[in-house]
Design an enzyme around this catalytic site. Structure first.
Site, PDB file in Angstrom:
ATOM      1  N   GLY A  48       0.860  -1.185   0.000  1.00  0.00           N
ATOM      2  CA  GLY A  48       0.000   0.000   0.000  1.00  0.00           C
ATOM      3  C   GLY A  48       0.892   1.228   0.000  1.00  0.00           C
ATOM      4  O   GLY A  48       1.926   1.245  -0.662  1.00  0.00           O
ATOM      5  N   GLU A  49       0.546   2.210   0.778  1.00  0.00           N
ATOM      6  CA  GLU A  49       1.339   3.437   0.903  1.00  0.00           C
ATOM      7  C   GLU A  49       1.829   3.527   2.348  1.00  0.00           C
ATOM      8  O   GLU A  49       1.038   3.735   3.268  1.00  0.00           O
ATOM      9  CB  GLU A  49       0.480   4.643   0.522  1.00  0.00           C
ATOM     10  CG  GLU A  49       1.131   5.990   0.753  1.00  0.00           C
ATOM     11  CD  GLU A  49       2.538   6.079   0.175  1.00  0.00           C
ATOM     12  OE1 GLU A  49       3.467   6.353   0.954  1.00  0.00           O
ATOM     13  OE2 GLU A  49       2.696   5.866  -1.039  1.00  0.00           O
ATOM     14  N   SER A  50       3.134   3.370   2.542  1.00  0.00           N
ATOM     15  CA  SER A  50       3.674   3.257   3.901  1.00  0.00           C
ATOM     16  C   SER A  50       3.400   4.493   4.749  1.00  0.00           C
ATOM     17  O   SER A  50       3.125   4.382   5.944  1.00  0.00           O
ATOM     18  CB  SER A  50       5.180   2.966   3.863  1.00  0.00           C
ATOM     19  OG  SER A  50       5.888   3.997   3.200  1.00  0.00           O
ATOM     20  N   CYS A  80       6.201  -5.246   0.469  1.00  0.00           N
ATOM     21  CA  CYS A  80       6.317  -3.910  -0.134  1.00  0.00           C
ATOM     22  C   CYS A  80       6.242  -2.821   0.938  1.00  0.00           C
ATOM     23  O   CYS A  80       7.189  -2.643   1.684  1.00  0.00           O
ATOM     24  CB  CYS A  80       5.280  -3.734  -1.233  1.00  0.00           C
ATOM     25  SG  CYS A  80       5.674  -2.372  -2.376  1.00  0.00           S
ATOM     26  N   ARG A 109      12.636   3.780   0.060  1.00  0.00           N
ATOM     27  CA  ARG A 109      11.270   3.848  -0.504  1.00  0.00           C
ATOM     28  C   ARG A 109      11.318   4.059  -2.014  1.00  0.00           C
ATOM     29  O   ARG A 109      12.182   4.774  -2.523  1.00  0.00           O
ATOM     30  CB  ARG A 109      10.481   5.005   0.110  1.00  0.00           C
ATOM     31  CG  ARG A 109      10.013   4.783   1.530  1.00  0.00           C
ATOM     32  CD  ARG A 109       9.197   5.973   2.021  1.00  0.00           C
ATOM     33  NE  ARG A 109       7.880   6.007   1.412  1.00  0.00           N
ATOM     34  CZ  ARG A 109       7.390   7.051   0.744  1.00  0.00           C
ATOM     35  NH1 ARG A 109       8.117   8.132   0.551  1.00  0.00           N
ATOM     36  NH2 ARG A 109       6.177   7.006   0.242  1.00  0.00           N
ATOM     37  N   ILE A 138       5.851  -3.288  -7.352  1.00  0.00           N
ATOM     38  CA  ILE A 138       5.015  -2.122  -7.665  1.00  0.00           C
ATOM     39  C   ILE A 138       5.465  -0.968  -6.767  1.00  0.00           C
ATOM     40  O   ILE A 138       5.227  -0.987  -5.563  1.00  0.00           O
ATOM     41  CB  ILE A 138       3.524  -2.427  -7.433  1.00  0.00           C
ATOM     42  CG1 ILE A 138       3.091  -3.659  -8.238  1.00  0.00           C
ATOM     43  CG2 ILE A 138       2.668  -1.214  -7.799  1.00  0.00           C
ATOM     44  CD1 ILE A 138       1.715  -4.189  -7.874  1.00  0.00           C
ATOM     45  N   ARG A 139       6.139   0.025  -7.362  1.00  0.00           N
ATOM     46  CA  ARG A 139       6.702   1.148  -6.567  1.00  0.00           C
ATOM     47  C   ARG A 139       7.424   0.597  -5.337  1.00  0.00           C
ATOM     48  O   ARG A 139       7.251   1.076  -4.218  1.00  0.00           O
ATOM     49  CB  ARG A 139       5.610   2.126  -6.158  1.00  0.00           C
ATOM     50  CG  ARG A 139       5.027   2.931  -7.300  1.00  0.00           C
ATOM     51  CD  ARG A 139       3.922   3.861  -6.852  1.00  0.00           C
ATOM     52  NE  ARG A 139       4.383   4.813  -5.867  1.00  0.00           N
ATOM     53  CZ  ARG A 139       3.631   5.339  -4.905  1.00  0.00           C
ATOM     54  NH1 ARG A 139       2.377   4.996  -4.791  1.00  0.00           N
ATOM     55  NH2 ARG A 139       4.119   6.215  -4.065  1.00  0.00           N
ATOM     56  N   HIS A 179       5.163  -8.464  -4.040  1.00  0.00           N
ATOM     57  CA  HIS A 179       3.795  -8.792  -3.647  1.00  0.00           C
ATOM     58  C   HIS A 179       3.451 -10.239  -4.002  1.00  0.00           C
ATOM     59  O   HIS A 179       2.826 -10.492  -5.031  1.00  0.00           O
ATOM     60  CB  HIS A 179       2.805  -7.891  -4.390  1.00  0.00           C
ATOM     61  CG  HIS A 179       2.857  -6.452  -4.023  1.00  0.00           C
ATOM     62  ND1 HIS A 179       2.023  -5.890  -3.082  1.00  0.00           N
ATOM     63  CD2 HIS A 179       3.633  -5.447  -4.486  1.00  0.00           C
ATOM     64  CE1 HIS A 179       2.291  -4.592  -2.978  1.00  0.00           C
ATOM     65  NE2 HIS A 179       3.260  -4.303  -3.816  1.00  0.00           N
ATOM     66  N   GLU A 181       1.206 -11.976  -2.826  1.00  0.00           N
ATOM     67  CA  GLU A 181      -0.241 -12.175  -2.709  1.00  0.00           C
ATOM     68  C   GLU A 181      -0.991 -11.957  -4.026  1.00  0.00           C
ATOM     69  O   GLU A 181      -2.154 -12.330  -4.147  1.00  0.00           O
ATOM     70  CB  GLU A 181      -0.823 -11.272  -1.614  1.00  0.00           C
ATOM     71  CG  GLU A 181      -0.885  -9.793  -1.936  1.00  0.00           C
ATOM     72  CD  GLU A 181       0.432  -9.053  -1.747  1.00  0.00           C
ATOM     73  OE1 GLU A 181       0.432  -7.829  -1.935  1.00  0.00           O
ATOM     74  OE2 GLU A 181       1.454  -9.697  -1.425  1.00  0.00           O
TER      75      GLU A 181
END
Length: 200
Positions: A48-50, A80, A109, A138-139, A179, A181
């Site tokens: 997600g977005e840390s 991630c 990051r 992903i990023r 990821h 998952e």
């Protein structure tokens, strides 16, 4: 007994982790509030977005009790953004960004670049049988350096980032830049569930 494994459900790809854990025989449930930590045998920090997960963990007052549980030995897996949250040190984070910590590593990051630089690649992981894993980045972060107690489990094997660390373990804490998952390959989650069973 089936281990009770929470997925921090403040932001990110929570549903995919819950589904995989349930398929592997764990009692999987979302976690948002401090009281939901009490009887957990393990926890997953999703992608997600840390920075958002950090802020929401403070808003929901779950951050401090979560850090305390990790210090007491609660097994955790981070993918991630979850890897960033488990890092003791972060490069290129926001000035006010905090992590939960626990793994003696420095993580960068968005190390692989922006969303358009997302990619897939095959990764050999120490301790994971069955050949290379298809890893989706992903990023994604990567690990810049690790302390003596950290086991490096996997590195990027191709491209400009070849050699960069993307999977680590320290004690009961496991983290990947990618990821698992989203690929349907349950081997990383299976390894984590086994870690949790050993601890409990």
């Amino acid at each position: 007994m089936s281990p009770i494994i929470g997925v921090l459900a403040l932001q990110g790809d929570v549903r995919e982790h819950l589904q995989l854990l349930a398929e592997l025989g764990a009692l999987a449930r979302p976690v948002r509030r401090p009281e939901e930590l009490d009887d957990l045998d393990g926890i997953v920090f999703p992608g997600g977005e840390s920075t958002t997960i950090d802020k929401l963990s403070r808003a929901f007052e779950v951050r401090e009790p979560l850090v305390a549980r990790l210090r007491d030995g609660l097994p955790a897996y981070g993918s991630c953004a979850g890897m960033i949250l488990l890092a003791d040190r972060v490069v290129d984070g926001r000035p006010d960004q905090q992590t939960f910590g626990g793994i003696d590593m420095t993580v960068r990051r968005n190390a692989f670049g922006r969303q358009v630089h997302s990619f897939e690649g095959d990764i050999e992981l120490t301790g994971i049988d069955g050949g290379p894993l298809r890893a989706v980045f992903i990023r994604a972060p990567w690990v810049e350096e690790v302390g003596e107690g950290v086991e490096v489990l996997g590195r990027v094997e191709q491209g400009e980032a070849a050699g960069r660390i993307v999977a680590v373990r320290q004690g009961a804490l496991l983290a990947t830049s990618f990821h698992p998952e989203v690929t349907g390959d349950d081997r990383v989650h299976r390894a984590f569930v086994e870690m949790v069973r050993e601890r409990s």
